[in-house]
Structures are given as C-alpha cells and as structure tokens.
Design a protein around this motif. Structure first.
Motif, PDB file in Angstrom:
ATOM      1  N   ARG A  43       0.835  -1.202   0.000  1.00 15.25           N
ATOM      2  CA  ARG A  43       0.000   0.000   0.000  1.00 15.25           C
ATOM      3  C   ARG A  43       0.872   1.256   0.000  1.00 15.25           C
ATOM      4  O   ARG A  43       1.981   1.253   0.523  1.00 15.25           O
ATOM      5  CB  ARG A  43      -0.905   0.010   1.238  1.00 15.25           C
ATOM      6  N   TRP A  44       0.320   2.321  -0.563  1.00 13.12           N
ATOM      7  CA  TRP A  44       1.015   3.608  -0.516  1.00 13.12           C
ATOM      8  C   TRP A  44      -0.005   4.732  -0.426  1.00 13.12           C
ATOM      9  O   TRP A  44      -1.161   4.592  -0.850  1.00 13.12           O
ATOM     10  CB  TRP A  44       1.907   3.809  -1.745  1.00 13.12           C
ATOM     11  N   CYS A  70      -4.944   2.905  -1.378  1.00 10.32           N
ATOM     12  CA  CYS A  70      -5.627   2.319  -0.222  1.00 10.32           C
ATOM     13  C   CYS A  70      -6.494   3.343   0.503  1.00 10.32           C
ATOM     14  O   CYS A  70      -6.757   3.185   1.706  1.00 10.32           O
ATOM     15  CB  CYS A  70      -4.597   1.725   0.744  1.00 10.32           C
ATOM     16  N   LEU A  71      -6.916   4.392  -0.195  1.00  5.59           N
ATOM     17  CA  LEU A  71      -7.756   5.400   0.452  1.00  5.59           C
ATOM     18  C   LEU A  71      -9.031   4.745   0.962  1.00  5.59           C
ATOM     19  O   LEU A  71      -9.670   3.957   0.257  1.00  5.59           O
ATOM     20  CB  LEU A  71      -8.089   6.525  -0.523  1.00  5.59           C
ATOM     21  N   THR A  72      -9.403   5.075   2.175  1.00  6.25           N
ATOM     22  CA  THR A  72     -10.568   4.437   2.788  1.00  6.25           C
ATOM     23  C   THR A  72     -11.884   5.070   2.361  1.00  6.25           C
ATOM     24  O   THR A  72     -12.947   4.496   2.609  1.00  6.25           O
ATOM     25  CB  THR A  72     -10.451   4.491   4.322  1.00  6.25           C
ATOM     26  N   ALA A 154      -5.450   3.165   9.366  1.00  6.72           N
ATOM     27  CA  ALA A 154      -4.805   3.603  10.608  1.00  6.72           C
ATOM     28  C   ALA A 154      -3.426   2.981  10.802  1.00  6.72           C
ATOM     29  O   ALA A 154      -2.570   3.563  11.481  1.00  6.72           O
ATOM     30  CB  ALA A 154      -5.701   3.268  11.796  1.00  6.72           C
ATOM     31  N   ASP A 155      -3.195   1.814  10.205  1.00  2.00           N
ATOM     32  CA  ASP A 155      -1.931   1.111  10.442  1.00  2.00           C
ATOM     33  C   ASP A 155      -0.888   1.369   9.357  1.00  2.00           C
ATOM     34  O   ASP A 155       0.177   0.750   9.360  1.00  2.00           O
ATOM     35  CB  ASP A 155      -2.177  -0.396  10.556  1.00  2.00           C
ATOM     36  N   LEU A 156      -1.157   2.282   8.434  1.00  2.00           N
ATOM     37  CA  LEU A 156      -0.211   2.524   7.342  1.00  2.00           C
ATOM     38  C   LEU A 156       0.968   3.352   7.850  1.00  2.00           C
ATOM     39  O   LEU A 156       0.785   4.478   8.313  1.00  2.00           O
ATOM     40  CB  LEU A 156      -0.914   3.253   6.192  1.00  2.00           C
ATOM     41  N   VAL A 189      10.306   6.480  -3.658  1.00  2.00           N
ATOM     42  CA  VAL A 189      10.199   6.237  -2.216  1.00  2.00           C
ATOM     43  C   VAL A 189       8.944   5.424  -1.911  1.00  2.00           C
ATOM     44  O   VAL A 189       8.973   4.456  -1.136  1.00  2.00           O
ATOM     45  CB  VAL A 189      10.171   7.571  -1.443  1.00  2.00           C
ATOM     46  N   LEU A 190       7.835   5.804  -2.522  1.00  2.00           N
ATOM     47  CA  LEU A 190       6.561   5.146  -2.242  1.00  2.00           C
ATOM     48  C   LEU A 190       6.534   3.701  -2.733  1.00  2.00           C
ATOM     49  O   LEU A 190       5.864   2.853  -2.134  1.00  2.00           O
ATOM     50  CB  LEU A 190       5.424   5.936  -2.884  1.00  2.00           C
ATOM     51  N   THR A 191       7.244   3.408  -3.795  1.00  4.20           N
ATOM     52  CA  THR A 191       7.194   2.050  -4.352  1.00  4.20           C
ATOM     53  C   THR A 191       8.261   1.130  -3.771  1.00  4.20           C
ATOM     54  O   THR A 191       8.051  -0.078  -3.680  1.00  4.20           O
ATOM     55  CB  THR A 191       7.338   2.083  -5.884  1.00  4.20           C
TER      56      THR A 191
END
Length: 217
Positions: A43-44, A70-72, A154-156, A189-191
């Motif tokens: 996820r990013w 992974c936007l909620t 919340a856990d990201l 960075v994100l990947t």
C-alpha cells in the motif's frame, strides 16, 4: 507490486483535473505546506497539505490532497472533508468596509481555540496577517494526526515528511508531476520504501513568496 509509473499516473490524472496541489492556486493566498508519504509492502499514500487564506470561504483553510491505492473513502485528490477551516473568529478580524483587510482594535487571531497575538495594523491585508503566524504557530494551521489520516488506513506507516520541497517550475503552470524531479523521486520512495531515493537537486520553492499569483482570482 507497486510501480512508480502507477503512482505518477495517479498524480498526473489529478493534475489534469486540477485536483493536484498547486501553491499558485488562484482561489487562496498561499501560507504554508507540508507533505507526508506513507507505505508498506502493498500500500502507498501521499498527503500534501496546502494552507491558504480563501476570501471566498472567509477563512484560512488547510486543504488535504490525498493520493494512494488504499484510500478508505473518496477519490484521489480532495473532497469536501479535506477543507479544514482554522480561524475561529473571522468576524472579529474582517474590516466592516473591506472584508479582506484587518479591522481596528488589534484583535487576536483565534486558531483552533488558541488566541494568538499578531503584530498587525488596521487595514492590513489579511493574507499578510495570517502569514505572520508561520513559523511559530504553523502546527496549529497544519493537520493533526486524526485529520491527516482521516482517509488512510490507521496502520499505514509514515516513511517521510517534507516541510519544504521543489514543487514545480513556477513558469510552468501546466507541468505535470511526472515531469518533476520531486515527484519522480517520491514515487520511488513510495514504491520501494527507500527514503534515500529522495535526493533533490533543486532548492525548495514551496514558500508562499515563490507564488505571487496565488489568490489572484
């Protein structure tokens, strides 16, 4: 597997819809900004905060621009819940004849319940008054953890925070994120999770003074 092309494509789609953060936004006077990068193995997310004074909204807003796989809730970019009003007493600050200027009596600026004294004079433009809240009171203008993560799992884990960065060429309003060194490196960075991939060669230009056309509409 997350790829940098996927990340940059999402940024570019938002930019083409005018949903990507732009410090030269004509609808509010730039004040401050902050960038947060989050990721794990699958996820990013990226959240870019732009704080500005919006005469139309009649307040100082922190606008959260949210991206990720992974936007909620909501779509990448910003939605109604991403506009955070910061000043509690605009009615005491706005001049009765010229609402975009400071009224007399030297009222404090009340931000999230805290009364802040600002060295300002009657008739001064409000964007100049609000800009003096930075850097001493910038954390009151920027998002707290609950606000920041309201569209994120919340856990990201958060892996990187930037207080300033080179956003784009000020003379290229149509420059896409994928064409900029900053967002190319942030996509890496994100990947990959390798924070060392962010190695900017340009001096930061997110300070409001680089964007004189902000708030001009």
């Amino acid at each position: 597997m997350i790829t940098s092309d996927e990340v940059l494509a999402q940024f570019d789609r938002a930019a083409k819809r005018f949903d990507f953060p732009d410090p030269e936004n004509g609808y509010y006077y730039a004040i401050d900004s902050r960038l947060h990068a989050f990721r794990d193995a699958t996820r990013w997310a990226l959240v870019v905060e732009l704080v500005g004074y919006s005469p139309r909204a009649g307040n100082v807003l922190d606008v959260l621009h949210c991206f990720g796989n992974c936007l909620t809730e909501g779509e990448p970019g910003y939605g109604e819940g991403d506009f955070l009003a910061r000043v509690d007493n605009m009615y005491q600050l706005e001049h009765h004849a010229e609402p975009e200027r400071l009224r007399g009596g030297r009222p404090p600026v009340v931000v999230r319940g805290q009364a802040l004294d600002v060295d300002a004079v009657e008739g001064e433009r409000l964007e100049d008054v609000f800009r003096r809240l930075v850097p001493e009171h910038r954390d009151l203008l920027l998002a707290d953890e609950v606000e920041l993560r309201h569209r994120l799992p919340a856990d990201l884990p958060r892996v990187l925070v930037l207080e300033q960065w080179w956003h784009r060429d000020p003379d290229r309003f149509d420059q896409l994120p994928s064409e900029t060194e900053t967002f190319q490196q942030l996509a890496q960075v994100l990947t990959t999770g390798d924070v060392a991939a962010y190695q900017p060669t340009h001096a930061p230009n997110t300070h409001w003074s680089y964007w004189p056309e902000s708030g001009s509409l």
